[in-house]
Design a protein around this motif. Structure first.
Motif, mmCIF file in Angstrom:
data_model
loop_
_atom_site.group_PDB
_atom_site.id
_atom_site.type_symbol
_atom_site.label_atom_id
_atom_site.label_comp_id
_atom_site.label_asym_id
_atom_site.label_seq_id
_atom_site.Cartn_x
_atom_site.Cartn_y
_atom_site.Cartn_z
ATOM 1 N N ALA A 418 0.829 -1.214 0.000
ATOM 2 C CA ALA A 418 0.000 0.000 0.000
ATOM 3 C C ALA A 418 0.859 1.257 0.000
ATOM 4 C CB ALA A 418 -0.924 -0.010 1.209
ATOM 5 N N TYR A 451 9.060 1.857 -19.707
ATOM 6 C CA TYR A 451 8.717 1.965 -21.124
ATOM 7 C C TYR A 451 7.700 3.082 -21.336
ATOM 8 C CZ TYR A 451 11.048 -2.506 -21.202
ATOM 9 O OH TYR A 451 11.982 -3.490 -21.053
ATOM 10 N N SER A 453 5.182 4.844 -24.517
ATOM 11 C CA SER A 453 4.716 4.796 -25.908
ATOM 12 C C SER A 453 5.149 6.060 -26.629
ATOM 13 C CB SER A 453 3.185 4.780 -25.949
ATOM 14 O OG SER A 453 2.702 3.655 -25.305
ATOM 15 N N ALA A 468 4.950 10.771 -23.577
ATOM 16 C CA ALA A 468 4.178 11.541 -22.591
ATOM 17 C C ALA A 468 3.903 10.659 -21.384
ATOM 18 C CB ALA A 468 2.861 11.994 -23.211
ATOM 19 N N TYR A 474 3.135 10.596 -4.908
ATOM 20 C CA TYR A 474 2.074 10.325 -3.939
ATOM 21 C C TYR A 474 2.610 10.363 -2.520
ATOM 22 C CZ TYR A 474 4.149 5.692 -3.994
ATOM 23 O OH TYR A 474 5.034 4.658 -3.916
ATOM 24 N N GLY A 485 8.128 9.012 -8.618
ATOM 25 C CA GLY A 485 8.494 7.865 -9.463
ATOM 26 C C GLY A 485 9.966 7.922 -9.821
ATOM 27 N N HIS A 486 10.574 6.763 -9.914
ATOM 28 C CA HIS A 486 12.009 6.681 -10.206
ATOM 29 C C HIS A 486 12.340 7.401 -11.519
ATOM 30 C CE1 HIS A 486 16.000 4.937 -10.556
ATOM 31 N NE2 HIS A 486 15.680 4.448 -11.745
ATOM 32 N N THR A 488 9.808 9.014 -13.772
ATOM 33 C CA THR A 488 9.028 10.232 -14.056
ATOM 34 C C THR A 488 9.458 11.381 -13.126
ATOM 35 O OG1 THR A 488 7.263 9.360 -12.653
ATOM 36 C CG2 THR A 488 7.039 9.009 -15.000
ATOM 37 N N GLY A 489 9.773 11.052 -11.881
ATOM 38 C CA GLY A 489 10.247 12.079 -10.947
ATOM 39 C C GLY A 489 11.595 12.621 -11.393
ATOM 40 N N THR A 548 -3.251 9.102 -20.041
ATOM 41 C CA THR A 548 -2.042 9.008 -20.859
ATOM 42 C C THR A 548 -2.122 7.842 -21.842
ATOM 43 O OG1 THR A 548 -1.139 8.106 -18.817
ATOM 44 C CG2 THR A 548 -0.210 10.178 -19.574
HETATM 45 C C1 LIG Z 1 4.751 -1.087 -22.924
HETATM 46 C C2 LIG Z 1 4.539 0.021 -21.895
HETATM 47 C C3 LIG Z 1 4.271 1.314 -22.315
HETATM 48 C C4 LIG Z 1 4.062 2.323 -21.362
HETATM 49 N N1 LIG Z 1 3.772 3.588 -21.807
HETATM 50 C C5 LIG Z 1 3.542 4.574 -20.913
HETATM 51 C C6 LIG Z 1 3.202 5.901 -21.359
HETATM 52 O O1 LIG Z 1 3.116 6.178 -22.565
HETATM 53 N N2 LIG Z 1 2.997 6.851 -20.426
HETATM 54 C C7 LIG Z 1 3.085 6.583 -19.072
HETATM 55 O O2 LIG Z 1 2.865 7.510 -18.259
HETATM 56 N N3 LIG Z 1 3.410 5.351 -18.639
HETATM 57 C C8 LIG Z 1 3.650 4.343 -19.513
HETATM 58 N N4 LIG Z 1 3.993 3.092 -19.060
HETATM 59 C C9 LIG Z 1 4.288 2.907 -17.629
HETATM 60 C C10 LIG Z 1 5.745 3.359 -17.344
HETATM 61 O O3 LIG Z 1 6.650 2.459 -17.971
HETATM 62 C C11 LIG Z 1 6.140 3.425 -15.853
HETATM 63 O O4 LIG Z 1 5.767 2.229 -15.239
HETATM 64 C C12 LIG Z 1 5.524 4.611 -15.104
HETATM 65 O O5 LIG Z 1 5.818 5.835 -15.729
HETATM 66 C C13 LIG Z 1 6.064 4.688 -13.662
HETATM 67 O O6 LIG Z 1 7.469 4.798 -13.690
HETATM 68 P P1 LIG Z 1 8.288 5.536 -12.520
HETATM 69 O O7 LIG Z 1 9.687 4.993 -12.576
HETATM 70 O O8 LIG Z 1 8.144 7.004 -12.580
HETATM 71 O O9 LIG Z 1 7.573 5.052 -11.209
HETATM 72 P P2 LIG Z 1 8.049 3.925 -10.180
HETATM 73 O O10 LIG Z 1 9.179 4.420 -9.375
HETATM 74 O O11 LIG Z 1 8.225 2.661 -10.922
HETATM 75 O O12 LIG Z 1 6.764 3.879 -9.296
HETATM 76 C C14 LIG Z 1 5.545 3.319 -9.795
HETATM 77 C C15 LIG Z 1 4.971 2.544 -8.664
HETATM 78 O O13 LIG Z 1 4.626 3.477 -7.633
HETATM 79 C C16 LIG Z 1 3.582 2.960 -6.881
HETATM 80 N N5 LIG Z 1 2.487 3.958 -6.764
HETATM 81 C C17 LIG Z 1 2.062 4.824 -7.706
HETATM 82 N N6 LIG Z 1 1.057 5.597 -7.206
HETATM 83 C C18 LIG Z 1 0.858 5.176 -5.929
HETATM 84 C C19 LIG Z 1 -0.031 5.555 -4.873
HETATM 85 N N7 LIG Z 1 -0.919 6.548 -5.046
HETATM 86 N N8 LIG Z 1 0.052 4.895 -3.693
HETATM 87 C C20 LIG Z 1 0.970 3.902 -3.488
HETATM 88 N N9 LIG Z 1 1.834 3.501 -4.452
HETATM 89 C C21 LIG Z 1 1.784 4.133 -5.644
HETATM 90 C C22 LIG Z 1 3.098 1.704 -7.565
HETATM 91 O O14 LIG Z 1 3.680 0.598 -6.928
HETATM 92 C C23 LIG Z 1 3.648 1.833 -8.945
HETATM 93 O O15 LIG Z 1 3.844 0.594 -9.551
HETATM 94 C C24 LIG Z 1 4.158 2.052 -19.979
HETATM 95 C C25 LIG Z 1 4.444 0.751 -19.563
HETATM 96 C C26 LIG Z 1 4.621 -0.260 -20.497
HETATM 97 C C27 LIG Z 1 4.918 -1.657 -20.018
#
Ligand SMILES: Cc1cc2nc3c(=O)[nH]c(=O)nc-3n(C[C@H](O)[C@H](O)[C@H](O)COP(=O)(O)OP(=O)(O)OC[C@H]3O[C@@H](n4cnc5c(N)ncnc54)[C@H](O)[C@@H]3O)c2cc1C
Ligand SMILES: Cc1cc2nc3c(=O)[nH]c(=O)nc-3n(C[C@H](O)[C@H](O)[C@H](O)COP(=O)(O)O)c2cc1C
Length: 729
Positions: A418, A451, A453, A468, A474, A485-486, A488-489, A548
């Motif tokens: 969670a 990944y 798109s 995008a 959060y 996010g790892h 996006t952040g 998105t």
């Molecule tokens: C083929 C493919 C295409 C994709 N295309 C896109 C795209 O075009 N655009 C896009 O935005 N993403 C896309 N994604 C998703 C993208 O790859 C990442 O998973 C996403 O951006 C998160 O990455 P991150 O490293 O910023 O976050 P991470 O550090 O990986 O964190 C994400 C994790 O944070 C946790 N989390 C998120 N919100 C909360 C919350 N409110 N409470 C508790 N935990 C939470 C969840 O465990 C989640 O899995 C795609 C995925 C795939 C497989």
């Protein structure tokens, strides 16, 4: 008894199967000094065994443990596709090419997809048809409900079964734990019965005790988990005793650790990154392109920066000018980001040891933690079990064991899942936790790529590629801290020069602003086999992409728009210039990618295209201007848009699709005119609802045999992003 070969073969698109295979390989290697049933176990990807190993499978006894995922729309991962094709071609009656093989298969998949575990299913069937002996039934692990329990059950049983078969024992006599039907975990033995522990002052222990009490769960310090199998197969004691053993070789032939390239410090990392424009380079995860980010902008939520509210960003990354990086609409870009120096600093002093030896070379702690260890990911149960032995406080150790056990499932979900807790957080809560560097390296996966798109078309922009994303941002319930996010952040920070330009220069034209160094990222292509535009542009398309999820459709529509332009330009002028992708370019004016614009040259009309898009409020509508311009220009027949938090014709995309005139249109385009239907977005909620809605729409269609049957028969590509906990609309 003659020793026989044992192969652990994997097929993996995003790294899960590869990691599981690698861990199992290590576990088996740890047994082999005292177990001479097999020659040293070999780990390899499915493609690598076709030429070298497969020819022997009808001649010399071979045991195979195969672990594979399914990707795309029921496709085999690239690195097992050769084996898949080879076995699929073989006719059972004639080719007993697996006549001397004992095998078992673990299939990874996701029940959100229609072809659940298809690659594993086919390979399991084909091994048998080609004369192999199946030593245990196919095991399917479902990402939608969590892979872990099926995987650990498979790990516990696979070696025992394959060994018994190799020794010619009757499999019904073999003493192996029973399979884990839908996540049941087998019993085990290795946890000693607890003696009551004194009250602890550890913040993590106190917090867990509180959480358990509030949920009427047993106290973690007194609950008896002795006699229960801990999840994860690879016990930490083994993990720490297994020497770092590097068997796999990267795709490009370089050294690899856990199947990944050794890119543990700057010099090594850089040597694996191609920045030159040398021709014929094929960029891959092992050999990514270091791409400068050329622009970034907020598509929504600019005002929310730093406030933890929703924001969507588009960035454009430069491509090599020798066309070494190719993509088509529907593909994604893989992005590799190392751990931030801040997060490394936050755990470094707690990790024992300053360096590790890998293949005779010494790697420093900082480089290993930064480039390799996925310590920012959500903790898995096996990791918790492994880490439990690195606590000096016995109550902390007991709590971690409990969290990683089957009995601790409920509290694991409440505490770890969670809040998406990582090792960084765990170290804050459990001050006595201090694992060794080698142990951490063994326990944790590599930092996985993310990944995205593509939003652009190669016909529109040959120099760069756009993506995008919504920024993951959060508040963790457990302590109120914000987590970004790892990837996006990281992007939001490094693109500050574009997203939050210095106000002193904001009014100046870009060309006159002081030049700042462009941030760059490592990227590689992640092609999609089925999420593609129809080759013939006269086919109609219906695109469903809330939030998105609309990203790849921007690429689709751009492609149709620029495809038409290219074709028009060609017929009007005699082009001079570079030859590329089947037609000529004129300087840089008409940028063209490798996707052939052939279809657009014919005199046929471009097919109708409909986009169903939804978001919370009008303010969240991303690509609004572009979508309206597409409609005006005729590239998009109609955009159907809804806002879930505003008054309007419908709340969600399904509501719009079900409206009588839209339902009629969908039936006409898809069922009568052979159109293509695409769904893209949040897997957990939206995709399922849209599929149900389609069943309703097609119910009663002539000759369809019912909506459900019709939807099953439809060959539409589906791409699901499982990345949002909170749906967009
Ligand atoms: C083929 C493919 C295409 C994709 N295309 C896109 C795209 O075009 N655009 C896009 O935005 N993403 C896309 N994604 C998703 C993208 O790859 C990442 O998973 C996403 O951006 C998160 O990455 P991150 O490293 O910023 O976050 P991470 O550090 O990986 O964190 C994400 C994790 O944070 C946790 N989390 C998120 N919100 C909360 C919350 N409110 N409470 C508790 N935990 C939470 C969840 O465990 C989640 O899995 C795609 C995925 C795939 C497989
Ligand atoms: C783009 C994409 C497409 C997928 N397609 C399917 C599919 O058609 N059938 C299925 O059962 N699982 C599918 N999955 C789920 C994967 O098989 C699952 O996430 C698995 O854990 C990935 O393992 P890997 O990292 O070894 O590839 C898909 C996952 C992704 C990201």
């Amino acid at each position: 008894m003659a020793e026989q070969a044992l192969l652990i073969i994997y097929g993996s698109a995003t790294g899960n199967s590869e990691h599981i295979a690698t861990q199992l390989h290590k576990k088996i290697q740890a047994l082999q000094p005292t177990d001479s049933t097999f020659t040293p176990a070999i780990l390899l990807d499915g493609n690598s065994c076709v030429k070298t190993n497969l020819p022997n499978w009808s001649k010399s006894p071979t045991s195979i443990i195969l672990i594979t995922s399914t990707t795309g729309d029921g496709d085999s991962p690239e690195n097992i596709s050769r084996l898949f094709r080879t076995l699929k071609r073989k006719s059972s009656a004639v080719d007993k090419i697996c006549g001397c093989v004992n095998f078992c298969v673990l299939a990874l998949g996701d029940t959100n997809y229609s072809k659940f575990c298809y690659t594993g299913e086919v390979l399991d069937k084909k091994f048998k048809e080609c004369g192999g002996t199946r030593v245990m039934p196919l095991t399917k692990a479902d990402e939608a409900t969590g892979l872990e329990e099926q995987v650990s059950s498979f790990e516990d049983r696979a070696y025992a079964c394959i060994k018994a078969a190799a020794l010619g024992q009757d499999l019904s006599d073999v003493d192996v734990p029973p399979p884990a039907p839908n996540g049941d975990t087998p019993k085990i033995t290795n946890v000693t019965a607890p003696t009551p522990l004194p009250t602890s002052t550890s913040p993590g222990v106190i917090l867990l005790q509180k959480l358990c009490a509030a949920s009427s769960l047993p106290d973690p310090l007194t609950f008896d988990i002795s006699g229960e199998e801990v999840l994860g197969g690879l016990q930490s004691s083994q993990a720490s005793s297994v020497a770092l053993d590097i068997q796999g070789k990267g795709e490009e032939g370089g050294s690899s650790l856990n199947g990944y390239p050794l890119s543990l410090n700057d010099s090594v990392a850089e040597s694996g990154t191609i920045t030159s424009t040398s021709s014929h380079t094929h960029y891959t995860r092992q050999q990514p392109y270091s791409s400068p980010i050329t622009s970034a902008r907020y598509l929504a939520g600019k005002e929310n920066y730093g406030k933890g509210e929703r924001r969507v960003i588009e960035i454009c990354m430069e491509l090599p000018d020798d066309f070494g990086y190719e993509y088509t609409p529907g593909d994604s870009v893989g992005i590799l980001i190392p751990n931030s120096p801040e997060s490394v600093n936050s755990i470094e002093s707690r990790i024992k040891g300053e360096s590790v030896m890998i293949e005779g070379e010494e790697f420093g702690k900082d480089g290993v933690l930064r480039e390799r260890v996925n310590f920012n990911g959500v903790l898995r149960r096996r990791e918790l079990i492994g880490l439990s032995e690195a606590c000096t406080d016995p109550s902390e150790s007991t709590c971690l064991k409990y969290l990683g056990s089957k009995s601790g499932s409920a509290i694991y979900t409440k505490f770890i899942t969670a809040n998406s807790l990582s090792l960084v957080h765990l170290m804050e809560f459990f001050p006595s936790l201090s694992p060794g560097l080698e142990e951490v390296l063994n326990l944790f996966t590599c930092i996985p790529p993310r990944y995205y798109s593509v939003t652009t078309s190669p016909l529109q922009n040959v120099k760069g590629v756009g993506v995008a994303f919504s920024v993951v941002d959060y508040k963790m319930e457990v302590n109120g801290d914000r987590r970004l996010g790892h990837v996006t952040g990281h992007f939001e920070e490094i693109c500050g020069m574009y997203l939050r330009p210095d106000p002193r220069f904001a009014r100046l034209p870009i060309a006159l602003r002081p030049k700042l160094p462009c941030p760059s990222v490592k990227i590689f292509p992640f092609p999609s086999k089925h999420f593609k535009l129809p080759a013939d542009p006269s086919y109609p398309i219906v695109m469903v992409g809330p939030g998105t999820g609309v990203a790849p459709f921007m690429s689709f529509i751009n492609h149709r728009k620029f495809g038409r332009k290219v074709a028009k330009h060609e017929t009007e002028e005699t082009c001079e210039g570079e030859w590329r992708g089947g037609f000529e370019l004129e300087g840089e004016e008409l940028a063209v990618g490798t996707e052939d614009a052939q279809g657009y040259r014919s005199s046929k009309e471009i097919g109708e295209s409909h986009l169903f898009f939804g978001c919370r409020t009008r303010k969240d509508w991303i690509f609004e201007e572009e979508i309206k311009a597409f409609e005006k220009g005729g590239e998009l027949t109609k955009a159907h848009v809804c806002f879930s938090r505003e008054e309007g014709e419908g709340k969600y995309v399904q509501d719009l699709m079900k409206k009588e005139e839209n339902a009629e249109k969908i039936r006409d385009l898809i069922a009568k005119k052979n159109g293509y239907l695409y769904i893209c977005g949040d897997a957990a909620n939206m995709a399922r609802d849209v599929l149900l809605c389609l069943e309703e729409i097609f119910d009663g269609c002539e000759g369809g045999g019912g909506g459900k049957k019709m939807v099953e028969k439809l060959k539409f590509p589906l791409i699901l992003f499982c990345y949002q906990l909170v749906p967009d609309n």
